[in-house]
Design an enzyme around this catalytic site. Structure first.
Site: not given
Length: 414
Positions: A8-9, A42, A264
């Protein structure tokens, strides 16, 4: 078609957003063990330092409209992926998929030291980490590791009023992104701010009974009420590897240029993948926010039938130290043989450019925020050089023109 995204980032959110732009006739489910909405790691140092409130960590804006069309399964652990049956085994039942995107992120490394599990020992990687850290009583903290996370953690804890000691095993700070001289500038700045800096120091163990009390190195015993480990980040690949998905040389998930994995029906993006460094051409783990956004967009588009290629990543890092910024991209002199270093020193700051075969391959800049525009100047200068055909010829930047640009910025009078 059911598209499932694990994680969920920001890479996950970018994948969902761009998948929906390509196709509206899909069902998208995001499965995550984290109950928190999207936030910016951040900004964690600013939160710890008291410069912003906790609610400002959370990201809305561009991603909110797209996410209204996405279903979320939070607090959910993926036990296993069964690719032949396109099935996910969860901690509470099973779940099928048609296409799968792995946005598994990374996790902070924890060295196997004696005492590592004592109360008062923390990471500085997630919001849960810093929430726990900020509740812990204590005034003396040792930060182990002086990468970007370690330096910003040390600065934030110093601004929080704590007595901080920063320990680095290498002989200089920020060893992966700075050469010796700019690293010495950083060390002087931290020391002047009251942070004790120890380089070339190896941590051997942690001491304490009911909680951590000291860090023991090869040379000394450092009293500590808490210890923060910032010794690196590793890609979270366990469930992918267990499912038979190919892992690259660097330890990240291997993908092709469309970010498809060896299966795939499975794509991957973000901190969990190995990518190609656009400067060196080598496989790397460039675990940075801009790279994750770009990778998420490519994986999302291609997973729903679109066509977009991912040519590689940049090592592009900015570290904030008391509103002086350390900016770095590309390799250091120590990691790149036969490169030429050009230094520019002025009252405004310091620039170190690395060139090879008349191409700019790296830059290290230390300056106040009036120079932060230099980062966009570097990345936006001659954008045509970043086109795929030019990338194949490794024409990232043209050094002579960039040198002229740098000199003009460092000496505006000319």
């Amino acid at each position: 078609m059911r598209l499932v995204v694990i994680g969920s980032g920001i890479a996950s959110h970018a994948a969902c957003r761009y998948a929906l732009e390509i196709s509206h006739n899909i069902e998208i489910i995001v499965i995550s063990k984290d109950p928190l909405p999207l936030y910016s790691p951040c900004l964690l140092p600013y939160y710890v330092a008291g410069e912003i409130s906790r609610d400002r960590l959370f990201i809305r804006g561009d991603y909110s409209p797209a996410m209204e069309h996405v279903s979320f399964m939070t607090d959910t652990k993926i036990v296993e992926i069964d690719p032949p049956r396109k099935l996910l085994i969860l901690n509470q039942g099973t779940f099928s998929y048609d296409r799968l995107i792995l946005a598994l992120g990374g996790h902070g490394l924890t060295p196997p030291f004696t005492g590592i599990h004592l109360p008062g020992v923390f990471q500085f990687k997630t919001l849960n980490d810093v929430d726990s850290l900020m509740k812990w009583p204590g005034k003396r903290v040792v930060v182990v590791g002086s990468g970007p996370i370690g330096v910003e953690a040390a600065v934030a804890l110093n601004m929080r009023g704590m007595k901080v000691c920063l320990i680095e095993l290498a002989n200089r700070l920020l060893p992966a992104i700075l050469d010796d001289y700019p690293a010495s500038i950083v060390q002087s700045m931290l020391t002047e701010a009251g942070i004790e800096v120890m380089v070339g120091e190896r941590v051997q163990s942690l001491a304490g009974k009911d909680r951590v009390e000291a860090v023991l190195t090869t040379k000394s015993r450092i009293p500590a009420d808490m210890v923060v480990f910032a010794v690196g980040v590793s890609p979270s690949i366990d469930i992918a590897e267990k499912a038979g998905v190919k892992i690259g040389k660097t330890g990240g998930i291997a993908t092709d240029i469309s970010l498809k994995t060896s299966d795939p029906s499975i794509w991957a993006c973000g901190d969990c993948i190995e990518s190609r460094d656009l400067v060196t051409g080598l496989p790397v783990l460039n675990m940075l926010w801009p790279n994750a956004v770009a990778q998420g967009s490519v994986a999302g588009i291609n997973a729903v039938g679109g066509k977009k290629l991912y040519h590689g990543s940049f090592s592009f890092i900015v570290v904030n130290m008391f509103n002086t910024f350390v900016f770095s991209f590309g390799p250091t002199s120590q990691s790149m043989a036969d490169c030429t270093a050009t230094e520019i020193k002025s009252s405004k700051g310091y620039i170190r450019l690395l060139t090879k075969d008349m191409q700019l391959i790296g830059a290290q800049i230390i300056s106040d925020d009036s120079w932060t525009g230099i980062t966009s100047a570097i990345l936006n200068h001659d954008r045509g050089l970043l086109l795929p055909n030019n990338l194949k010829r490794s024409l990232i930047f043209q050094a002579p023109r960039m040198l002229k640009l740098m000199r003009a910025i460092s000496n505006p009078a000319n």
